[in-house]
Design a protein around this motif. Structure first.
Motif, PDB file in Angstrom:
ATOM      1  N   LEU A 188      34.612  42.249  23.566  1.00  0.00           N
ATOM      2  CA  LEU A 188      35.925  42.683  24.066  1.00  0.00           C
ATOM      3  C   LEU A 188      35.784  43.862  25.021  1.00  0.00           C
ATOM      4  O   LEU A 188      36.512  43.978  26.006  1.00  0.00           O
ATOM      5  CB  LEU A 188      36.853  43.014  22.888  1.00  0.00           C
ATOM      6  CG  LEU A 188      37.233  41.823  21.995  1.00  0.00           C
ATOM      7  CD1 LEU A 188      38.174  42.270  20.864  1.00  0.00           C
ATOM      8  CD2 LEU A 188      37.894  40.686  22.791  1.00  0.00           C
ATOM      9  N   SER A 192      36.950  43.792  28.817  1.00  0.00           N
ATOM     10  CA  SER A 192      37.941  44.766  29.255  1.00  0.00           C
ATOM     11  C   SER A 192      37.432  45.571  30.446  1.00  0.00           C
ATOM     12  O   SER A 192      38.145  45.769  31.434  1.00  0.00           O
ATOM     13  CB  SER A 192      38.284  45.692  28.075  1.00  0.00           C
ATOM     14  OG  SER A 192      39.175  46.680  28.480  1.00  0.00           O
ATOM     15  N   LYS A 193      36.171  46.019  30.389  1.00  0.00           N
ATOM     16  CA  LYS A 193      35.658  46.831  31.507  1.00  0.00           C
ATOM     17  C   LYS A 193      35.490  45.984  32.771  1.00  0.00           C
ATOM     18  O   LYS A 193      35.579  46.496  33.893  1.00  0.00           O
ATOM     19  CB  LYS A 193      34.345  47.537  31.141  1.00  0.00           C
ATOM     20  CG  LYS A 193      34.001  48.640  32.151  1.00  0.00           C
ATOM     21  CD  LYS A 193      33.086  49.728  31.659  1.00  0.00           C
ATOM     22  CE  LYS A 193      32.961  50.836  32.722  1.00  0.00           C
ATOM     23  NZ  LYS A 193      32.021  51.887  32.371  1.00  0.00           N
ATOM     24  N   ASP A 197      41.908  40.728  30.647  1.00  0.00           N
ATOM     25  CA  ASP A 197      42.768  41.186  29.564  1.00  0.00           C
ATOM     26  C   ASP A 197      42.112  40.829  28.219  1.00  0.00           C
ATOM     27  O   ASP A 197      41.971  39.633  27.903  1.00  0.00           O
ATOM     28  CB  ASP A 197      44.141  40.507  29.686  1.00  0.00           C
ATOM     29  CG  ASP A 197      45.115  40.998  28.619  1.00  0.00           C
ATOM     30  OD1 ASP A 197      44.655  41.662  27.657  1.00  0.00           O
ATOM     31  OD2 ASP A 197      46.314  40.711  28.740  1.00  0.00           O
ATOM     32  N   PRO A 198      41.697  41.815  27.426  1.00  0.00           N
ATOM     33  CA  PRO A 198      40.975  41.498  26.181  1.00  0.00           C
ATOM     34  C   PRO A 198      41.819  40.683  25.200  1.00  0.00           C
ATOM     35  O   PRO A 198      41.274  39.897  24.425  1.00  0.00           O
ATOM     36  CB  PRO A 198      40.619  42.873  25.605  1.00  0.00           C
ATOM     37  CG  PRO A 198      41.499  43.841  26.294  1.00  0.00           C
ATOM     38  CD  PRO A 198      41.838  43.266  27.621  1.00  0.00           C
ATOM     39  N   ILE A 223      42.099  45.789  19.868  1.00  0.00           N
ATOM     40  CA  ILE A 223      42.987  45.727  21.036  1.00  0.00           C
ATOM     41  C   ILE A 223      44.248  46.561  20.798  1.00  0.00           C
ATOM     42  O   ILE A 223      44.684  47.306  21.670  1.00  0.00           O
ATOM     43  CB  ILE A 223      43.340  44.255  21.352  1.00  0.00           C
ATOM     44  CG1 ILE A 223      42.088  43.516  21.824  1.00  0.00           C
ATOM     45  CG2 ILE A 223      44.438  44.171  22.414  1.00  0.00           C
ATOM     46  CD1 ILE A 223      42.194  41.999  21.783  1.00  0.00           C
ATOM     47  N   GLU A 285      32.556  52.094  22.788  1.00  0.00           N
ATOM     48  CA  GLU A 285      33.415  52.516  23.906  1.00  0.00           C
ATOM     49  C   GLU A 285      32.941  53.850  24.492  1.00  0.00           C
ATOM     50  O   GLU A 285      32.935  54.026  25.719  1.00  0.00           O
ATOM     51  CB  GLU A 285      34.862  52.666  23.421  1.00  0.00           C
ATOM     52  CG  GLU A 285      35.528  51.327  23.159  1.00  0.00           C
ATOM     53  CD  GLU A 285      36.920  51.465  22.539  1.00  0.00           C
ATOM     54  OE1 GLU A 285      37.708  50.535  22.665  1.00  0.00           O
ATOM     55  OE2 GLU A 285      37.203  52.517  21.918  1.00  0.00           O
ATOM     56  N   ILE A 292      38.960  49.864  25.234  1.00  0.00           N
ATOM     57  CA  ILE A 292      39.605  48.546  25.317  1.00  0.00           C
ATOM     58  C   ILE A 292      41.117  48.727  25.325  1.00  0.00           C
ATOM     59  O   ILE A 292      41.672  49.423  24.471  1.00  0.00           O
ATOM     60  CB  ILE A 292      39.209  47.674  24.098  1.00  0.00           C
ATOM     61  CG1 ILE A 292      37.723  47.328  24.156  1.00  0.00           C
ATOM     62  CG2 ILE A 292      40.063  46.413  24.033  1.00  0.00           C
ATOM     63  CD1 ILE A 292      37.207  46.634  22.910  1.00  0.00           C
ATOM     64  N   ARG A 293      41.765  48.103  26.285  1.00  0.00           N
ATOM     65  CA  ARG A 293      43.233  48.159  26.358  1.00  0.00           C
ATOM     66  C   ARG A 293      43.754  46.792  26.767  1.00  0.00           C
ATOM     67  O   ARG A 293      43.224  46.183  27.698  1.00  0.00           O
ATOM     68  CB  ARG A 293      43.714  49.173  27.400  1.00  0.00           C
ATOM     69  CG  ARG A 293      43.587  50.607  26.960  1.00  0.00           C
ATOM     70  CD  ARG A 293      44.822  51.066  26.192  1.00  0.00           C
ATOM     71  NE  ARG A 293      44.608  52.399  25.640  1.00  0.00           N
ATOM     72  CZ  ARG A 293      44.909  52.758  24.405  1.00  0.00           C
ATOM     73  NH1 ARG A 293      45.472  51.915  23.584  1.00  0.00           N
ATOM     74  NH2 ARG A 293      44.665  53.987  23.977  1.00  0.00           N
ATOM     75  N   ALA A 294      44.793  46.329  26.095  1.00  0.00           N
ATOM     76  CA  ALA A 294      45.420  45.076  26.523  1.00  0.00           C
ATOM     77  C   ALA A 294      46.234  45.364  27.781  1.00  0.00           C
ATOM     78  O   ALA A 294      46.763  46.468  27.948  1.00  0.00           O
ATOM     79  CB  ALA A 294      46.334  44.556  25.415  1.00  0.00           C
ATOM     80  N   LYS A 295      46.298  44.387  28.689  1.00  0.00           N
ATOM     81  CA  LYS A 295      47.161  44.559  29.879  1.00  0.00           C
ATOM     82  C   LYS A 295      48.592  44.228  29.471  1.00  0.00           C
ATOM     83  O   LYS A 295      48.804  43.334  28.673  1.00  0.00           O
ATOM     84  CB  LYS A 295      46.684  43.636  30.998  1.00  0.00           C
ATOM     85  CG  LYS A 295      45.345  44.055  31.568  1.00  0.00           C
ATOM     86  CD  LYS A 295      44.992  43.312  32.815  1.00  0.00           C
ATOM     87  CE  LYS A 295      43.733  43.900  33.441  1.00  0.00           C
ATOM     88  NZ  LYS A 295      43.184  43.062  34.484  1.00  0.00           N
TER      89      LYS A 295
END
Ligand code: NAP
Length: 296
Positions: A188, A192-193, A197-198, A223, A285, A292-295
């Motif tokens: 994930l 993400s990087k 979108d994770p 997430i 991280e 990690i961030r969800a869009k």
């Protein structure tokens, strides 16, 4: 209806005891801090000592933290062993050392009791929903007597072998869980990087060969950043210590497990021992300088 003892009423023990009680069994209770009020309100009886629990119960269930805690509950002052009489059954559901479990079982049998090690998998959710997996070690006759009570708390109940074998199965379980958390975290984080979108990546992978309960549950935690336990890092470190010391004694090299233990050690350095074990991803991280961030 049976007279059942329950010692250790934390994240797991509290809902498990609730299921035994809801089926009409009389509970005799003890824990280190405070016995949950709802168990007392529904007729559970608070005991002053673990000896008293054993005296009043036919089967004593234990769900405490670590090997020394089980030792104290069983053989400490006014412990379970001192309240046993012939034919009473002790069931330890805590996750502890398989080697020490064999010694505990022998000592309990010397006191006239019978012993099962019955650690569980399935977490807090499994404890609440009575869907736990039980991995049991002990004599078959004893297992058959306790099985109806396991069925009140869980779904998959397997007698693995003699005393200690239940704990060995649980140690194997913890190897898979730790390494899969690490794999899900890396996947994930990488996605993400890279700008994907994770949340969508997780959703897609859940339909393919990489699907797992860890991707489902812990992937979502990573997430959504929900790191409240669950299963604390401190407890997972305890389990990997059990695995790695056993592996040393057996001369088995477990490089993946050792790596996960080192990542958890890096969590400890940041005072993250109290977080859910999915927070292993926070170490990865920090190494990637990316969260990690969800869009939206
Ligand atoms: P927990 O919330 O810390 O609960 C442990 C309970 O045992 C606490 O109420 C604690 O009292 C009590 N206790 C500890 N030592 C004691 C002693 N010497 N005498 C009497 N009571 C004692 O931990 P948990 O998450 O329920 O985990 C319990 C066991 O299940 C552990 O071995 C863990 O590895 C295993 N497990 C946990 C999960 C999970 O997802 N949480 C999943 C599978 C297996 P205090 O509150 O006063 O400390």
């Amino acid at each position: 209806m049976a007279n059942l003892g329950f010692i250790g009423l934390g994240i797991m023990g509290r809902p498990q005891a609730g299921h035994l009680q809801a089926a009409g069994n009389q509970l005799y209770l003890n824990t280190r801090s405070k016995i949950p009020q709802e168990l007392l309100d529904k007729g559970g009886i608070a005991c002053r000592t673990n000896k008293e629990v054993a005296e009043k119960s036919d089967i004593v269930f234990i769900m405490v933290s670590d090997t020394p805690d089980v030792e104290q509950v069983l053989f400490g002052e006014n412990g379970v062993a001192s309240g046993l009489s012939k034919g009473k059954i002790v069931v330890d559901m805590s996750t502890i050392s398989p080697i020490t479990t064999k010694e505990f079982a022998k000592r309990i049998e010397e006191n006239g009791g019978l012993y099962l090690d019955a650690p569980v998998s399935g977490g807090e959710v499994g404890a609440k929903n009575a869907t736990l997996t039980f991995m049991v070690g002990g004599r078959e006759e004893t297992f058959e007597k306790v099985k109806p009570y396991f069925q009140l708390m869980g779904k998959t109940i397997t007698l693995i072998g003699g005393n200690g074998d239940g704990q060995t199965a649980k140690a194997a379980n913890q190897i898979i869980v730790a390494l899969t958390i690490e794999a899900v975290g890396e996947a994930l984080l990488f996605a993400s990087k890279a700008g994907a979108d994770p949340a969508k990546v997780r959703q897609a992978l859940l339909g393919g060969f990489a699907a797992s309960r860890i991707l489902e549950v812990h992937g979502e935690r990573m997430i959504k950043r929900t790191f409240a336990p669950g299963f604390r890092i401190a407890l997972h470190k305890k389990d990997l210590n059990i695995v790695l010391s056993g592996a040393r004694a057996l001369k088995v090299s477990l490089p993946g497990t050792a790596l996960c233990q080192e990542l958890f050690n890096a969590n400890s350095a940041m005072d993250e021992d109290g977080l859910d074990d999915s927070a292993m991803v926070k170490v990865l991280e920090r190494m990637a300088n990316h969260e990690i961030r969800a869009k939206d």
